[in-house]
Design an enzyme around this catalytic site. Structure first.
Site, mmCIF file in Angstrom:
data_model
loop_
_atom_site.group_PDB
_atom_site.id
_atom_site.type_symbol
_atom_site.label_atom_id
_atom_site.label_comp_id
_atom_site.label_asym_id
_atom_site.label_seq_id
_atom_site.Cartn_x
_atom_site.Cartn_y
_atom_site.Cartn_z
ATOM 1 N N ASP A 113 -20.749 -28.508 -36.071
ATOM 2 C CA ASP A 113 -20.792 -29.168 -34.773
ATOM 3 C C ASP A 113 -19.680 -28.583 -33.894
ATOM 4 O OD1 ASP A 113 -21.470 -30.815 -32.672
ATOM 5 O OD2 ASP A 113 -21.653 -32.614 -33.893
ATOM 6 N N GLU A 171 -22.008 -39.662 -26.839
ATOM 7 C CA GLU A 171 -20.992 -39.636 -27.885
ATOM 8 C C GLU A 171 -19.582 -39.659 -27.295
ATOM 9 O OE1 GLU A 171 -20.519 -35.837 -29.755
ATOM 10 O OE2 GLU A 171 -21.396 -34.770 -28.084
HETATM 11 C C1 BGC Z 1 -22.713 -33.209 -30.766
HETATM 12 C C2 BGC Z 1 -23.991 -32.564 -31.226
HETATM 13 C C3 BGC Z 1 -24.451 -31.531 -30.248
HETATM 14 C C4 BGC Z 1 -23.345 -30.534 -29.977
HETATM 15 C C5 BGC Z 1 -23.723 -29.479 -28.976
HETATM 16 C C6 BGC Z 1 -21.695 -32.193 -30.348
HETATM 17 O O1 BGC Z 1 -20.582 -32.787 -29.770
HETATM 18 O O2 BGC Z 1 -22.189 -34.029 -31.782
HETATM 19 O O3 BGC Z 1 -24.973 -33.546 -31.425
HETATM 20 O O4 BGC Z 1 -25.599 -30.903 -30.734
HETATM 21 O O5 BGC Z 1 -22.232 -31.223 -29.494
HETATM 22 O O6 BGC Z 1 -23.782 -29.983 -27.704
HETATM 23 C C1 BGC Z 2 -20.141 -30.707 -24.222
HETATM 24 C C2 BGC Z 2 -21.028 -31.348 -25.249
HETATM 25 C C3 BGC Z 2 -20.254 -31.558 -26.477
HETATM 26 C C4 BGC Z 2 -18.979 -32.327 -26.187
HETATM 27 C C5 BGC Z 2 -18.195 -32.569 -27.435
HETATM 28 C C6 BGC Z 2 -18.898 -31.529 -24.000
HETATM 29 O O1 BGC Z 2 -18.071 -30.942 -23.071
HETATM 30 O O2 BGC Z 2 -20.832 -30.539 -23.041
HETATM 31 O O3 BGC Z 2 -22.155 -30.585 -25.515
HETATM 32 O O4 BGC Z 2 -21.046 -32.218 -27.406
HETATM 33 O O5 BGC Z 2 -18.218 -31.693 -25.194
HETATM 34 O O6 BGC Z 2 -16.852 -32.626 -27.254
#
Ligand code: BGC
Ligand code: BGC
Length: 620
Positions: A313, A513
């Site tokens: 990830d 998230e």
């Molecule tokens: C998320 C994933 C995602 C990845 C790419 C991560 O922070 O946990 O689900 O696929 O970012 O964006």
């Molecule tokens: C990105 C996401 C990623 C997230 C995690 C964001 O800046 O756009 O894809 O999952 O950071 O830290």
């Protein structure tokens, strides 16, 4: 032991035999549904290994290490670094878009990266990845499907496959052949801000829908077909089981419990042929999953026979320890095959450092050459299987289909089937299309951003007219009622009086998230006040709730004559209107328990009976 399972495919019931690898779907039986594991689809990625090994034998160490790197588009110093470092993959994270967000611009940008890869000595094609997690959700004008929690409520594996076929077509239309989906988390505690990315709290349900999502994205075989998109089951393992629902938190349980609750959906996804799996940020009993050799290598690749590749990830290996080189060693030796590298706090990504560290570790013998060869073999297997060497380009005819009426129709069907009617006293629903005066209230009634939630155009999502195409619920209602019906709209709850019925639309603001964890899931004070104000007019109140999880309803349940959990339905508000006015019968059933109060937010450790159990849902 073999058993017969049943599932409903569109209008027909299909009988298939499968093994009990998923365990007995006891609670699915409660839902009047049994499952799903067709035995015939196992896919042999190793069948091309002679060809893969021939490529491998020509590769230098630098070329191999490059294949193992995936850099975020926004983290590249220069596009030409794809060529310079022999990068195997580029991704777009939730906020990494080309200058404008049109499908054609995406196609052009992705093709430019591919051109770079094809200029390398061995011309190994690039795999471009993106979070197409509810439709091709980053792209302006694409169809946005309901989030997984709503799809879970459909309990319809056949529809899942159809929906992901639409997603695959739209993804391929931008030149992209890899979706970081499906998320097959079995979310236990709905305080977790990613609960909506989970189909539900039932392991068997998640396995059944996740496997069909894989088949929808990839096809029966991951192949050279122009719309076969590599799926990525995520996040392995136990992402939905962290203590108190903390994002990126810690699962505390023994291995038997971990396996029973969270492993079967991976077995089902592998059986469906999934070619990639993303590892979870979370830990199990204090050990980061990204460093867990036992679960990554012994269980997933050994025991379950996973032949595809494991991707990390976003900057997740950086969390293993304070020493980056140690992180590289632990994750690669643990079984990670490709490492996702984003920009760090405004700095370009540290991919050069990653490559230098890994090279050093190989030269020192701390990472065996055989491990590197295994990782690269796994990545090349997928690229060969997909026919990328022969045809690295997409079919441009697909680009014009992004957001097409046909695709929207499938999303609309998903919405119809995802709605769960929790209350309907006095046959308040379905509403007549011939009422004299209908009031629609609440800001969410006319807001595509609120309808879609997080992971829509931007990472966290936002309110407002976030994308083109699609229909807000207010517009859909206006299109549905008879010409004699006056529909007035009150975003702020003023002027509610004089209606024959009031549809109040309330719910959560978009989040994703890291920003979505909550300690309670009570409806907001203003939402509650709005429903109560509607009730005070004396008109029947129909409450529609947009949320990423069940919410504690408080007085809103009593004040509403009917109440629908609509989850995060996406761009097709028409599907909600279909159910409100009886053009579709409600069939959705709760994919997780609905709490009475904030003491009942964990499905794993229930305290008392929920307000509505898993499988609940009224119809008319
Ligand atoms: C998320 C994933 C995602 C990845 C790419 C991560 O922070 O946990 O689900 O696929 O970012 O964006
Ligand atoms: C990105 C996401 C990623 C997230 C995690 C964001 O800046 O756009 O894809 O999952 O950071 O830290």
């Amino acid at each position: 032991m073999h058993r017969q399972y049943l599932y409903h495919a569109a209008r027909k019931t299909v009988r298939v035999s499968g093994t009990t690898i998923l365990g007995l779907p006891v609670s699915l039986a409660l839902l009047g549904l049994t499952l799903t594991l067709p035995a015939a689809f196992a896919q042999d990625f190793a069948k091309n290994d002679a060809r893969v090994d021939a490529i491998l034998s020509q590769m230098t160490l630098d070329e191999k290490l490059g294949q193992m790197v995936q850099v975020d588009m926004g983290a590249l110093h220069d596009k030409a670094d794809v060529q310079k470092y022999f990068l195997g993959s580029v991704l777009s994270g939730g906020n990494s878009d080309p200058a404008d967000n049109e499908p054609q611009t995406w196609l052009k940008a992705v093709n430019e990266f591919q051109t770079q890869a094809l200029q390398t000595r061995l011309k190994i094609p690039l795999l471009y990845g993106i979070d197409a997690v509810h439709g091709h959700n980053n792209i302006d004008g694409a169809v946005v499907l309901p989030h997984h929690i709503g799809l879970g409520a459909t309990h319809d594996p056949a529809l899942m496959r159809q929906a992901e076929q639409v997603t695959a077509q739209e993804v391929a239309g931008t030149g992209i052949r890899w979706a970081f989906a499906p998320c097959i988390a079995v979310a236990q505690d709905e305080r977790w801000g990613r609960t909506y990315e989970s189909y539900g709290s039932d392991t068997a349900l998640v396995g059944a829908l996740g496997a069909e999502a894989v088949r929808g994205l990839q096809g029966d075989q991951l192949s050279s077909g122009p719309t076969s998109v590599l799926a990525c089951a995520k996040h392995y393992i136990g992402d939905g089981g962290t203590q108190n629902g903390k994002d990126q938190g810690n699962d505390v349980c023994d291995e038997a419990t971990l396996r029973k609750l969270y492993l079967p959906p991976y077995a089902a996804a592998i059986k469906a042929g999934v070619g990639s799996i993303m590892v979870s940020y979370s830990s199990w009993n204090g050990l980061k999953m990204h460093a867990n050799r036992h679960l990554l290598t012994e269980v997933l690749k050994g025991e379950l026979g996973f032949q595809g590749f494991l991707v990390s990830d976003w900057a997740a290996i950086d969390q293993i320890s304070p020493d980056y080189k140690k992180d590289v060693e632990a994750s690669i030796n643990g079984g990670l095959d490709m490492i996702m590298i984003p920009a760090a706090l405004g700095q370009p990504g540290n991919y050069a450092e990653f490559i230098a560290d890994l090279k050093d570790l190989v030269n020192l013998g701390q990472v065996p050459q055989s491990r590197i060869d295994d990782a690269v073999r796994r990545i090349l297997r997928i690229k060969v299987q997909m026919g990328l060497f022969e045809n690295p380009w997409t079919d441009p005819a697909l680009t014009a289909q992004i957001g097409s009426p046909e695709h929207r129709q499938v999303a609309r069907q998903c919405v119809r089937e995802s709605l769960v009617v929790l209350k309907n006293s006095g046959h308040a629903l379905p509403l007549s299309k011939n009422l004299k005066h209908l009031v629609v209230a609440g800001p969410a009634a006319d807001d595509l951003g609120l309808q879609c939630g997080g992971w829509t155009i931007s990472w966290q999502g936002s309110t407002g007219a976030v994308t083109h195409g699609g229909t807000t619920l207010l517009t859909a209602i206006r299109q549905t009622v008879s010409s004699g019906t006056e529909v007035s709209y009150s975003a702020d709850g003023q002027n509610l009086a004089g209606a024959d019925a009031i549809i109040v639309v309330v719910g959560e603001k978009p989040y994703a998230e890291m920003f979505g964890d909550r300690t309670n899931v009570d409806l907001s004070v203003s939402d509650t006040a709005l429903v109560q104000a509607a009730k005070a007019t004396g008109a029947p109140v129909i409450t529609v709730l947009y949320s990423g999880r069940p919410m504690v309803l408080g007085p809103v349940l009593k004040a509403s004559q009917a109440l629908i959990a609509a989850w995060l339905p996406g761009t097709e508000g028409t599907g909600v209107a279909d159910v409100l006015f009886g053009d579709a019968h409600p069939t959705g059933k709760l994919p997780r328990p609905w709490p009475k109060n904030d003491q009942q937010l964990s499905a794993q450790f229930p305290s008392g009976k929920p307000l509505f159990p898993v499988g609940y849902g009224l119809t008319y």
